[in-house]
Design a protein around this motif. Structure first.
Motif, PDB file in Angstrom:
ATOM      1  N   ASP A   1     -54.123 -16.344  56.976  1.00  0.00           N
ATOM      2  CA  ASP A   1     -53.615 -17.142  55.849  1.00  0.00           C
ATOM      3  C   ASP A   1     -54.760 -17.806  55.080  1.00  0.00           C
ATOM      4  OD1 ASP A   1     -51.571 -18.053  54.235  1.00  0.00           O
ATOM      5  OD2 ASP A   1     -51.379 -19.951  55.307  1.00  0.00           O
ATOM      6  N   GLU A   2     -55.863 -17.068  54.923  1.00  0.00           N
ATOM      7  CA  GLU A   2     -56.976 -17.581  54.142  1.00  0.00           C
ATOM      8  C   GLU A   2     -56.714 -17.332  52.655  1.00  0.00           C
ATOM      9  OE1 GLU A   2     -60.366 -15.576  55.708  1.00  0.00           O
ATOM     10  OE2 GLU A   2     -60.408 -16.750  57.575  1.00  0.00           O
ATOM     11  N   HIS A   3     -57.489 -17.996  51.810  1.00  0.00           N
ATOM     12  CA  HIS A   3     -57.285 -17.891  50.363  1.00  0.00           C
ATOM     13  C   HIS A   3     -58.586 -17.483  49.674  1.00  0.00           C
ATOM     14  CE1 HIS A   3     -53.345 -19.795  50.789  1.00  0.00           C
ATOM     15  NE2 HIS A   3     -53.933 -20.679  51.592  1.00  0.00           N
ATOM     16  N   LEU A   4     -58.437 -16.708  48.597  1.00  0.00           N
ATOM     17  CA  LEU A   4     -59.579 -16.279  47.793  1.00  0.00           C
ATOM     18  C   LEU A   4     -59.416 -16.768  46.362  1.00  0.00           C
ATOM     19  CD1 LEU A   4     -60.091 -12.543  48.843  1.00  0.00           C
ATOM     20  CD2 LEU A   4     -61.485 -14.490  49.506  1.00  0.00           C
ATOM     21  N   ASN A   5     -60.538 -17.145  45.762  1.00  0.00           N
ATOM     22  CA  ASN A   5     -60.476 -17.488  44.345  1.00  0.00           C
ATOM     23  C   ASN A   5     -60.685 -16.236  43.504  1.00  0.00           C
ATOM     24  OD1 ASN A   5     -63.309 -17.008  44.130  1.00  0.00           O
ATOM     25  ND2 ASN A   5     -63.699 -19.080  44.880  1.00  0.00           N
ATOM     26  N   THR A   6     -60.592 -16.394  42.196  1.00  0.00           N
ATOM     27  CA  THR A   6     -60.680 -15.255  41.278  1.00  0.00           C
ATOM     28  C   THR A   6     -61.999 -14.510  41.412  1.00  0.00           C
ATOM     29  OG1 THR A   6     -59.259 -16.402  39.698  1.00  0.00           O
ATOM     30  CG2 THR A   6     -60.557 -14.547  38.865  1.00  0.00           C
ATOM     31  N   MET A   7     -63.103 -15.256  41.538  1.00  0.00           N
ATOM     32  CA  MET A   7     -64.414 -14.629  41.618  1.00  0.00           C
ATOM     33  C   MET A   7     -64.565 -13.787  42.882  1.00  0.00           C
ATOM     34  SD  MET A   7     -65.629 -15.443  38.800  1.00  0.00           S
ATOM     35  CE  MET A   7     -67.290 -14.807  38.972  1.00  0.00           C
ATOM     36  N   GLN A   8     -63.947 -14.213  43.968  1.00  0.00           N
ATOM     37  CA  GLN A   8     -64.018 -13.441  45.215  1.00  0.00           C
ATOM     38  C   GLN A   8     -63.231 -12.146  45.107  1.00  0.00           C
ATOM     39  OE1 GLN A   8     -62.809 -16.729  47.727  1.00  0.00           O
ATOM     40  NE2 GLN A   8     -64.806 -16.766  48.723  1.00  0.00           N
ATOM     41  N   PHE A   9     -62.089 -12.174  44.404  1.00  0.00           N
ATOM     42  CA  PHE A   9     -61.351 -10.937  44.172  1.00  0.00           C
ATOM     43  C   PHE A   9     -62.187  -9.968  43.324  1.00  0.00           C
ATOM     44  CE2 PHE A   9     -57.328 -13.182  45.273  1.00  0.00           C
ATOM     45  CZ  PHE A   9     -56.841 -12.240  46.161  1.00  0.00           C
ATOM     46  N   ILE A  10     -62.880 -10.508  42.342  1.00  0.00           N
ATOM     47  CA  ILE A  10     -63.771  -9.674  41.532  1.00  0.00           C
ATOM     48  C   ILE A  10     -64.866  -9.075  42.418  1.00  0.00           C
ATOM     49  CG2 ILE A  10     -65.492  -9.714  39.681  1.00  0.00           C
ATOM     50  CD1 ILE A  10     -63.805 -11.859  38.307  1.00  0.00           C
ATOM     51  N   GLY A  11     -65.374  -9.867  43.361  1.00  0.00           N
ATOM     52  CA  GLY A  11     -66.397  -9.394  44.274  1.00  0.00           C
ATOM     53  C   GLY A  11     -65.945  -8.198  45.089  1.00  0.00           C
ATOM     54  N   ILE A  12     -64.688  -8.201  45.533  1.00  0.00           N
ATOM     55  CA  ILE A  12     -64.152  -7.070  46.296  1.00  0.00           C
ATOM     56  C   ILE A  12     -64.131  -5.809  45.438  1.00  0.00           C
ATOM     57  CG2 ILE A  12     -62.086  -6.163  47.433  1.00  0.00           C
ATOM     58  CD1 ILE A  12     -61.472  -9.024  48.320  1.00  0.00           C
ATOM     59  N   GLY A  13     -63.717  -5.954  44.174  1.00  0.00           N
ATOM     60  CA  GLY A  13     -63.714  -4.808  43.274  1.00  0.00           C
ATOM     61  C   GLY A  13     -65.122  -4.280  43.035  1.00  0.00           C
ATOM     62  N   LEU A  14     -66.079  -5.193  42.878  1.00  0.00           N
ATOM     63  CA  LEU A  14     -67.469  -4.783  42.670  1.00  0.00           C
ATOM     64  C   LEU A  14     -68.028  -4.073  43.904  1.00  0.00           C
ATOM     65  CD1 LEU A  14     -69.013  -7.857  40.795  1.00  0.00           C
ATOM     66  CD2 LEU A  14     -68.338  -5.647  39.838  1.00  0.00           C
ATOM     67  N   ALA A  15     -67.556  -4.466  45.089  1.00  0.00           N
ATOM     68  CA  ALA A  15     -68.018  -3.816  46.315  1.00  0.00           C
ATOM     69  C   ALA A  15     -67.652  -2.337  46.316  1.00  0.00           C
ATOM     70  CB  ALA A  15     -67.419  -4.518  47.539  1.00  0.00           C
ATOM     71  N   LEU A  16     -66.445  -2.027  45.887  1.00  0.00           N
ATOM     72  CA  LEU A  16     -66.013  -0.636  45.826  1.00  0.00           C
ATOM     73  C   LEU A  16     -66.836   0.145  44.801  1.00  0.00           C
ATOM     74  CD1 LEU A  16     -62.149  -1.220  45.974  1.00  0.00           C
ATOM     75  CD2 LEU A  16     -63.638  -0.463  47.830  1.00  0.00           C
ATOM     76  N   LEU A  17     -67.102  -0.475  43.649  1.00  0.00           N
ATOM     77  CA  LEU A  17     -67.932   0.176  42.643  1.00  0.00           C
ATOM     78  C   LEU A  17     -69.353   0.392  43.150  1.00  0.00           C
ATOM     79  CD1 LEU A  17     -66.826  -1.656  39.364  1.00  0.00           C
ATOM     80  CD2 LEU A  17     -66.354   0.717  40.007  1.00  0.00           C
ATOM     81  N   ALA A  18     -69.848  -0.571  43.923  1.00  0.00           N
ATOM     82  CA  ALA A  18     -71.208  -0.473  44.452  1.00  0.00           C
ATOM     83  C   ALA A  18     -71.363   0.738  45.356  1.00  0.00           C
ATOM     84  CB  ALA A  18     -71.565  -1.755  45.212  1.00  0.00           C
ATOM     85  N   VAL A  19     -70.350   0.990  46.197  1.00  0.00           N
ATOM     86  CA  VAL A  19     -70.402   2.155  47.081  1.00  0.00           C
ATOM     87  C   VAL A  19     -70.482   3.443  46.262  1.00  0.00           C
ATOM     88  CG1 VAL A  19     -69.132   3.488  48.802  1.00  0.00           C
ATOM     89  CG2 VAL A  19     -69.194   0.998  48.953  1.00  0.00           C
ATOM     90  N   TYR A  20     -69.686   3.523  45.191  1.00  0.00           N
ATOM     91  CA  TYR A  20     -69.692   4.733  44.367  1.00  0.00           C
ATOM     92  C   TYR A  20     -71.040   4.934  43.675  1.00  0.00           C
ATOM     93  CZ  TYR A  20     -68.951   7.860  40.464  1.00  0.00           C
ATOM     94  OH  TYR A  20     -69.085   8.880  39.561  1.00  0.00           O
TER      95      TYR A  20
END
Length: 289
Positions: A111-130
């Protein structure tokens, strides 16, 4: 801080040793098996407490350790293949970007929480792998969607391992048993590897060459201590755990990338450098904000 520095160095050495397996024509699977038994022995030495094997059945974390051991050897082989076919930096980033997966698991399980910037970070992580895995089409080099499969599998597998370890440490494993828990995970990974050889290629059990044994030892020692020193670093009062994990992951990505360029003459395209930059930004966004 020295514990964090040693953890970073040991983690980076793992990817370099994978690359050297190909250079010295070591059998990767054989060396990985030796690596896990080496890590088992090192872990039992570090534990330094009276221990009897029959006591293992009473450990609440035993089942999880056995499952992790089987999964470890699968992911380690995928990491080795990624380092050899796509480069050290690709394997490093794919592994470290898996930080996004335990973050998502934290939302569901704790039940942890993420702010908007952290959600963006997850998306950037996927792009980084590609972007980091991307390679221009050249003769003899694996390219296209098939080349994306290896780093993607490393990304997902590493994330599952990190999430499982976090869960077991929080719910099952006492702090004083971290070395023993790690040793058993590594040991069962080794036994799993031997079982696979017995089933698929039993004749190769008698072909363990010196280069495979030496390569496995060279891999097993930093493999164990990369986790051991990180656990010690997390006790450092001057930095919180988010800062420690961020410094650890960013430094490993940068160190392995530089090592690949300097030692193995790996050439990175503009897209690859974009991937490295996105990797660093995503780790900062996920861990610090």
């Amino acid at each position: 801080m020295w514990d964090l520095i040693w953890s970073i160095c040991c983690s980076s050495i793992i990817f370099v040793v994978f690359k050297l397996f190909k250079t010295y024509k070591a059998d990767t699977f054989h060396a990985i098996i030796v690596n896990y038994f080496t890590a088992l022995c090192v872990g039992l030495l570090v534990y330094r407490q009276p221990f009897r094997w029959e006591e293992l059945s009473q450990k609440s974390w035993l089942a999880g350790a056995l499952l992790l051991g089987a999964f470890f050897i699968l992911i380690f082989n995928l990491m080795a293949a990624t380092s050899q076919k796509l480069g050290v930096s690709v394997a490093s980033v794919a592994t470290k970007m898996s930080l996004a997966i335990p973050v998502i698991a934290g939302l569901i399980l704790y039940d942890e929480h993420l702010n908007t910037m952290q959600f963006i970070g997850i998306g950037l992580a996927l792009l980084a792998v590609y972007f980091t895995a991307y390679r221009e089409k050249r003769p003899g080099l694996n390219t296209g969607l098939r080349s994306m499969l290896l780093p993607l599998m490393v990304f997902l597998g590493s994330g599952i391992i990190d999430t499982s370890i976090k869960y077991l440490q929080q719910t099952r494993v006492p702090e004083n048993e971290y070395p023993l828990f790690s040793a058993i995970v590594f040991g069962f990974a080794g036994f799993t590897g031997l079982l696979v050889l017995l089933i698929k290629k039993p004749q190769t059990l008698t072909r363990f060459k010196a280069v495979n044994v030496l390569g496995g030892i060279a891999l097993g020692i930093p493999n164990f201590f990369s986790i051991y020193f990180l656990l010690r670093a997390l006790k450092f009062e001057g930095l919180n755990s988010a800062s420690i994990f961020t410094l650890n992951n960013v430094a490993i990505v940068m160190l392995t990338t530089l090592t690949g360029i300097i030692l193995f003459k790996e050439s990175l395209s503009r897209k690859n450098w974009i991937g490295i930059l996105l990797a660093i930004i995503s780790i900062l966004l996920i861990s610090l904000l």
